[in-house]
Design a protein around this motif. Structure first.
Motif, short mmCIF file in Angstrom:
data_model
loop_
_atom_site.label_atom_id
_atom_site.label_comp_id
_atom_site.label_asym_id
_atom_site.label_seq_id
_atom_site.Cartn_x
_atom_site.Cartn_y
_atom_site.Cartn_z
N ASN A 114 45.58 33.45 36.63
CA ASN A 114 44.33 32.72 36.37
C ASN A 114 44.25 31.44 37.19
O ASN A 114 43.16 31.00 37.56
CB ASN A 114 44.21 32.40 34.88
CG ASN A 114 43.90 33.64 34.05
OD1 ASN A 114 43.31 34.60 34.56
ND2 ASN A 114 44.28 33.63 32.79
N ARG A 117 42.85 32.53 40.44
CA ARG A 117 41.40 32.75 40.35
C ARG A 117 40.65 31.41 40.41
O ARG A 117 39.66 31.28 41.12
CB ARG A 117 41.04 33.49 39.06
CG ARG A 117 39.54 33.77 38.96
CD ARG A 117 39.16 34.46 37.66
NE ARG A 117 37.71 34.63 37.62
CZ ARG A 117 37.08 35.77 37.78
NH1 ARG A 117 37.77 36.88 38.03
NH2 ARG A 117 35.77 35.83 37.72
N LYS A 146 43.90 42.67 37.66
CA LYS A 146 42.87 42.06 36.82
C LYS A 146 41.57 41.82 37.58
O LYS A 146 40.47 41.96 37.04
CB LYS A 146 43.38 40.73 36.25
CG LYS A 146 44.47 40.86 35.21
CD LYS A 146 45.08 39.51 34.86
CE LYS A 146 44.08 38.55 34.27
NZ LYS A 146 44.72 37.26 33.90
N TYR A 147 41.70 41.44 38.86
CA TYR A 147 40.52 41.05 39.65
C TYR A 147 40.52 41.80 40.99
O TYR A 147 40.58 41.18 42.06
CB TYR A 147 40.53 39.54 39.89
CG TYR A 147 40.75 38.72 38.65
CD1 TYR A 147 39.82 38.73 37.61
CD2 TYR A 147 41.90 37.94 38.49
CE1 TYR A 147 40.03 37.98 36.46
CE2 TYR A 147 42.11 37.18 37.36
CZ TYR A 147 41.18 37.21 36.33
OH TYR A 147 41.38 36.46 35.21
#
Length: 319
Positions: A114, A117, A146-147
């Protein structure tokens, strides 16, 4: 031979910390937040930016994250070379609880992914190439899952998503030695380093590991107090949770983007028998084996740079 190579690596790291890079770079402002505590919310990672003379801002940048006890300065030489050979912007970051990035109350792969990100969103990047070594590699692998829409391609350096080889027992002894280290502020840095090394060598018989950890020892120029750049106490508390790494992927589909693993033939961090399982998680992956231990990018820098350069310059349609 390995010890000599490692010591040379440590010398280069110290020189890098003093000498400005020949390519353009910038260090993220800390704003006095180095030791501010955070919960699980993303943090602003400290970084260095490397650009070649013909860097193309339209290309996705490369974000590189180091391993446990490392920092962005360990990647300066590699980053300079890649900036010149790929025409991409190269960002080397300090993971949370390492280097000049903030110390936090949480340390795991989801929180570090995160952070990546946030790093991209703060700079309006919709896609990036990702590279991570060891702990950083696990963070980048999870980010890609996740992304995937933000991941152009992925480079994983000497770490497996299946398991880790080193028992947490040895790592716990190392952390305990770091946490319990007590040095008088009246000691000169050289004497403090000597005593710290002696203490750490009681926890592990790996002099290479000790020398690498010693890059984290700091002495405050005002008070004389010694401290660790990495957040040893917090890292120690979260160490056992890294055994549950694969549970983070339970509900995530495979990452189908271009992926390359670069591993050392003399390192225990990647098992050849795990490759079929890894392909289930990364169906478009390839693997390169170099004659090296865990610090693949240092022991075989030219081969490493060549592999990464070819991968980053490869047209996506051919990946």
């Amino acid at each position: 031979m390995l010890l000599a190579k490692t010591l040379r690596f440590l010398q280069i790291c110290r020189l890098n910390a003093k000498c400005p890079p020949t390519t353009a770079w910038a260090t993220a402002p800390l704003c006095g937040a180095t030791h501010r505590l955070y919960a699980s919310s993303p943090i602003d990672m400290s970084f260095e930016l490397f650009e070649g003379q013909t860097s193309d801002s339209s290309q996705a940048p490369l974000i590189t994250m180091h391993g446990l006890f490392g920092s962005k300065q360990n990647w300066r030489g590699i980053s300079k070379a890649l900036a010149q050979r790929t025409n991409r912007k190269i960002y080397a970051v300090d993971a949370r609880n390492h280097g000049e990035s903030p110390h936090t109350t949480t340390h795991n792969s989801p929180s570090m992914s995160n952070d990546v990100r946030r790093f991209l969103e703060m700079r309006s990047y919709t896609k990036a190439c990702l590279m991570g070594h060891s702990m950083g590699g696990r963070s980048m692998m999870l980010f890609a899952h996740k992304y995937p829409e933000m991941t152009e391609r992925l480079i994983v350096v000497d770490i497996s998503p299946i398991r880790v080889p080193r028992s947490t027992g040895e790592m716990q002894r190392i952390f305990d030695a770091m946490i319990n280290l007590s040095l008088s502020p009246d000691l000169p840095l050289s004497e403090g380093r000597k005593l710290a090394q002696q203490q750490l060598l009681k926890a592990t018989d790996s002099s290479e590991t000790v020398q690498f950890i010693m890059l984290n020892l700091r002495k405050d120029p005002q008070t004389g107090a010694f401290s660790w750049a990495c957040n040893a106490k917090l890292l120690s508390e979260f160490l056992p949770r890294f055994q549950d790494y694969r549970s983070h992927f339970a509900s995530l589909p495979p990452y189908r983007g271009p992926t390359t693993f670069i591993c050392g033939t003399q390192s225990p961090y990647m098992k050849r028998e795990d490759w079929p399982q890894i392909l289930e998680m990364f169906p478009n992956a390839e693997i390169h084996w170099l004659n090296a231990h865990h610090l693949v990018h240092f022991e075989q820098p030219q081969q490493f740079i060549s592999i990464v350069t070819e991968f980053l310059n490869r047209p996506l349609s051919a990946s």
